[in-house]
Scaffold this motif. Structure first.
Motif, PDB file in Angstrom:
ATOM      1  N   UNK A 253       8.401   2.981 -19.231  1.00  0.00           N
ATOM      2  CA  UNK A 253       7.090   2.668 -19.805  1.00  0.00           C
ATOM      3  C   UNK A 253       6.577   1.332 -19.291  1.00  0.00           C
ATOM      4  N   UNK A 254       7.458   0.369 -19.166  1.00  0.00           N
ATOM      5  CA  UNK A 254       7.054  -0.947 -18.662  1.00  0.00           C
ATOM      6  C   UNK A 254       6.667  -0.861 -17.199  1.00  0.00           C
ATOM      7  N   UNK A 255       7.426  -0.112 -16.415  1.00  0.00           N
ATOM      8  CA  UNK A 255       7.100   0.079 -15.010  1.00  0.00           C
ATOM      9  C   UNK A 255       5.759   0.796 -14.856  1.00  0.00           C
ATOM     10  N   UNK A 256       5.545   1.843 -15.660  1.00  0.00           N
ATOM     11  CA  UNK A 256       4.287   2.583 -15.582  1.00  0.00           C
ATOM     12  C   UNK A 256       3.106   1.719 -15.990  1.00  0.00           C
ATOM     13  N   UNK A 257       3.309   0.858 -16.991  1.00  0.00           N
ATOM     14  CA  UNK A 257       2.221  -0.013 -17.443  1.00  0.00           C
ATOM     15  C   UNK A 257       1.819  -1.005 -16.370  1.00  0.00           C
TER      16      UNK A 257
END
Length: 266
Positions: A253-257
């Motif tokens: 999720x952090x990478x996608x954000x």
């Protein structure tokens, strides 16, 4: 047993830092860092999930063919790629240089601004809008999330709470004896040192947590890593291997954000 959430906890000791819990910025994102050897699938859903399971590595010359309702997230040298089927995709597109998002991600991995679990309050502008934050560090234990949790530094574990607008406590239950240990956060402080002197963080140890502002308790099973992951690729791989899905989800999720490109549609 009944947990009295109003009992105040004794304060924990201040941690010296997260030298072992943090991954090196140079190894991950710094100049001259080692590029990912292969593309790694970190999340896969849909009819083709069994063909492209999490943890599978693929070379830059590989292609992925997806069906309708398929969605695959791939960790590449330049960040993440989210592919949605139906369609056929070449992984060569994701083999470029590290994106600028990597610099922003270094704070999530190393958390330079929160290296110490303070026992006092952190005061801010009371007129500012209240926003529920995301967990700022991959190795902080979220008091609201259960399941397997990978630990790199058993002596430096920190418990994080998403709602720190007021004071709060959390009860930690040792399932074998039923003994309850409580920790307390002061208003404005999201971090608290795990009471390691009372509840050792060992591989396979299981504890139940109930926060005073959390609707239900969660059970956490610790997985103590023998060595620290060397880089982002290694981190994702070990989280998949050990079954630490909550941390893997947080990482994805952090990478996608921070991904500068939208999901690719077939």
């Amino acid at each position: 047993m009944h947990l009295d959430k109003n009992v105040l906890a004794s304060t924990g000791r201040i941690l010296p830092g997260f030298a072992k819990a943090a991954l090196g910025t140079v190894l991950l994102f710094g100049a001259g860092s080692v590029a990912l050897a292969q593309n790694m699938i970190v999340r896969s859903t849909g009819p083709s999930a069994s063909a492209y399971p999490a943890g599978k590595k693929m070379g830059n010359n590989a292609k992925i063919t997806l069906k309708a309702q398929d969605k695959v997230t791939i960790l590449t040298q330049s960040g993440t790629r989210v592919l949605s089927g139906p369609g056929t995709y070449s992984l060569a597109k994701g083999s470029g240089s590290t994106s600028s998002a990597s610099t922003r991600l270094s704070s999530f991995i190393n958390n330079r601004g929160s290296r110490r679990a303070r026992t006092g309050a952190v005061r801010g502008d009371s007129s500012a809008a209240v926003v529920t934050p995301n967990n700022p560090n991959l190795w902080f234990l979220d008091v609201t999330k259960g399941g397997k949790f990978c630990v790199t530094n058993p002596n430096g574990l920190v418990v994080w709470r998403p709602d720190y607008t007021g004071s709060a406590t959390a009860s930690i239950v040792e399932p074998t004896t039923g003994n309850v240990t409580e920790i307390a956060w002061r208003k404005g402080n999201p971090l608290k040192a795990w009471p390691k002197d009372v509840l050792p963080v060992t591989n396979g140890a299981s504890y139940r947590l109930l926060g005073s502002n959390v609707p239900q308790s969660v059970e956490v099973d610790f997985v103590v890593l023998e060595t620290e992951p060397a880089d982002l690729d290694d981190t994702a791989a070990v989280l998949i291997e050990k079954g630490c899905t909550g941390q893997l989800d947080l990482l994805v999720e952090t990478l996608n954000a921070n991904n500068e490109e939208p999901a690719e549609q077939g």
